[in-house]
Design a protein around this motif. Structure first.
Motif, short mmCIF file in Angstrom:
data_model
loop_
_atom_site.label_atom_id
_atom_site.label_comp_id
_atom_site.label_asym_id
_atom_site.label_seq_id
_atom_site.Cartn_x
_atom_site.Cartn_y
_atom_site.Cartn_z
N THR A 56 0.98 -8.83 -2.18
CA THR A 56 0.77 -8.07 -3.43
C THR A 56 0.23 -6.68 -3.10
O THR A 56 -0.32 -6.44 -2.03
CB THR A 56 -0.24 -8.77 -4.37
N VAL A 57 0.38 -5.80 -4.07
CA VAL A 57 -0.12 -4.43 -3.90
C VAL A 57 -1.64 -4.46 -3.74
O VAL A 57 -2.21 -3.71 -2.94
CB VAL A 57 0.31 -3.54 -5.08
N ALA A 58 -2.32 -5.35 -4.48
CA ALA A 58 -3.78 -5.44 -4.35
C ALA A 58 -4.17 -5.80 -2.92
O ALA A 58 -5.11 -5.23 -2.34
CB ALA A 58 -4.34 -6.47 -5.33
N ALA A 59 -3.40 -6.72 -2.33
CA ALA A 59 -3.70 -7.12 -0.95
C ALA A 59 -3.41 -5.97 0.02
O ALA A 59 -4.17 -5.74 0.96
CB ALA A 59 -2.87 -8.35 -0.58
N ALA A 60 -2.33 -5.24 -0.26
CA ALA A 60 -1.98 -4.11 0.61
C ALA A 60 -3.06 -3.03 0.55
O ALA A 60 -3.38 -2.42 1.57
CB ALA A 60 -0.62 -3.55 0.20
N ILE A 61 -3.61 -2.80 -0.62
CA ILE A 61 -4.68 -1.81 -0.77
C ILE A 61 -5.87 -2.24 0.08
O ILE A 61 -6.47 -1.43 0.79
CB ILE A 61 -5.08 -1.65 -2.26
#
Lengths: 367, 87
Positions: B22-27
């Motif tokens: 997910t984008v949250a994880a990538a951040i």
């Protein structure tokens, strides 16, 4: 409760009355069944807008806006005040004519306004759809977050000795209110400021609840800069019956966009109705098409206390001894709350008033 | 853990992640913590990770207020967090 005046209802009108009465040295008790400012006060858009459907409405709203200017003063953020102004949108030449008449009417009261050509309109509000005829900018209009102002007014009254009590009023008698715990409380004056709930205590009151839906988006700072209202609003909002929607968009100081408005009679069900919401949002998107790309984070409803002639009830009520009314403000209760309180307090104290109070007397419906 | 086939841009940085991240994880992987700012400018970061708390909102490919915890990374995606001024 050892009070000269018992105020029923701690919405913005009741709070403003408590403030104005305590300022005159009266001992005030305020009774509220829920959270102060939690009813129609919190449900509306919080706009401070001059309306001129008739001379009495214009006099009351213009007077009240001058009182708001003093109240907000140099601490606008306490009220989440924004002096965004209102642009009345004219879709065609007929509405442009109506805008010009409105401009003359407001200018006659010393209110700052400016006619906008299509180019001037789009320069100010580029999100509006193409093909509109123009508009009218009313500079002095603005908005607040009404529950905060309600709290400020109540606190000021309490510093002068006013008391508040959480209870439900079950009956109003001569110079007396009965509470749900069975207690009776005497006072020389009783002020009924319970909005659409007022008629539950006095069924003969000429007040009808008018349901409204609102939606608020996430934060999109700068999407619109003024409160935007269609001139067609005047036609649809004051129809005597039937459901209606009108374009009314408001930029909150947070960057959120408040989207209104709807009007429904013959219902007291507070549920959000998807069909009505859809109709309202579709109508709004016809004026600002990119609205469809924004996230809506909350929708809700509220009930305006509407009178047959669209003017509030401010003054004595002969249904009970010592009873005064401050209710029936429909969609203009935030704007006119401060003037309402001044007119009512002045009548109770036999003072002269800044504007004539006769047009708002409850007795006008008793002939 | 070797198939880092997706590359996206988070603020000024580029990062490669596996499919399904997910984008949250990538951040978080990119070393960022703050996703958005509150009305009063306080930093906010993902709390629930399941689309409820709304604290993970970021701008994805120009579209504001997207839930980063509910969005899967895609090749070439541009993500703006509050550290780049996105609300």
């Amino acid at each position: 409760m050892n009070a000269d005046v018992i105020v029923i209802g701690a919405g913005i009108v009741g709070a403003a009355c408590a403030d104005a009465l305590s300022e005159r040295g009266l001992r005030v008790a305020v009774i509220e069944q829920d959270i102060p400012g939690g009813g129609a006060t919190a449900a509306g858009m919080g706009h401070l807008v001059v309306m001129d459907d008739n001379a009495a409405e214009l006099a009351l709203s213009a007077y009240s806006l001058s009182l708001w200017k003093d109240l907000v003063g140099d601490r606008p953020q306490r009220h989440e005040y924004s002096g965004c102004g209102t642009i009345w949108i004219a879709a065609d030449e007929e509405e442009m004519q109506a805008a010009m008449e409105k401009a003359q009417n407001l200018a006659g009261h010393g209110l700052l306004c400016e006619m906008l050509t299509p180019a001037a309109l789009y320069a100010r509000e580029p999100q509006l759809r193409a093909g509109l005829a123009g508009g009218l900018l009313v500079r002095g209009d603005g908005l607040v977050y009404p529950p905060k102002t309600t709290r400020i007014l109540l606190d000021r009254a309490m510093r002068r000795g006013a008391v508040t009590r959480r209870a439900t009023v079950t009956a109003i008698e001569d110079n007396c209110v009965m509470l749900n715990d069975g207690s009776r409380h005497l006072a020389q004056h009783i002020v009924l400021a319970a909005g659409a709930r007022s008629s539950a205590l006095l069924p003969a009151l000429p007040i009808e609840p008018k349901k409204g839906h609102l939606a608020i988006t996430d934060r999109y700072p700068g999407f619109v800069k003024h409160q935007l209202v269609e001139l067609g609003y005047i036609k649809s909002a004051h129809a005597p019956s039937g459901d209606s929607v009108a374009f009314n968009l408001q930029p909150r100081p947070t960057g959120q966009i408040l989207i209104g408005s709807s009007r429904q009679f013959d219902t007291i069900d507070p549920a959000v109705e998807p069909a009505m919401l859809q109709r309202m949002l579709r109508h709004a998107a016809r004026f600002t098409p990119r609205l469809t790309e924004l996230n809506i984070v909350r929708t809700w409803t509220g009930f305006r206390a509407a009178t047959p002639d669209g003017l509030p009830l401010i003054g004595p009520c002969d249904a009970r001894r010592g009873l005064w009314l401050a209710t029936g403000h429909e969609g203009l209760g935030i704007t006119t709350s401060l003037a309402t309180a001044q007119l009512l307090a002045a009548q109770i104290q036999n003072e002269t008033t800044r504007i004539p109070f006769a047009p708002y007397l409850p007795g006008r419906f008793h002939d | 853990m070797t198939d880092l086939s997706i590359t996206l841009h988070i603020d000024a940085r580029s990062i490669s992640v596996e499919p399904g991240v997910t984008v949250a994880a990538a951040i978080a992987l990119a070393g960022g913590g703050v996703t958005r700012l509150s009305v009063h400018g306080h930093p906010r970061a993902p709390l629930c990770g399941m689309g409820v708390c709304q604290e993970c909102r970021v701008t994805i490919d120009g579209r504001a207020h997207q839930l980063s915890c509910q969005t899967l990374c895609a090749n070439g995606m541009h993500v703006l967090t509050a550290s780049e001024g996105a609300a």
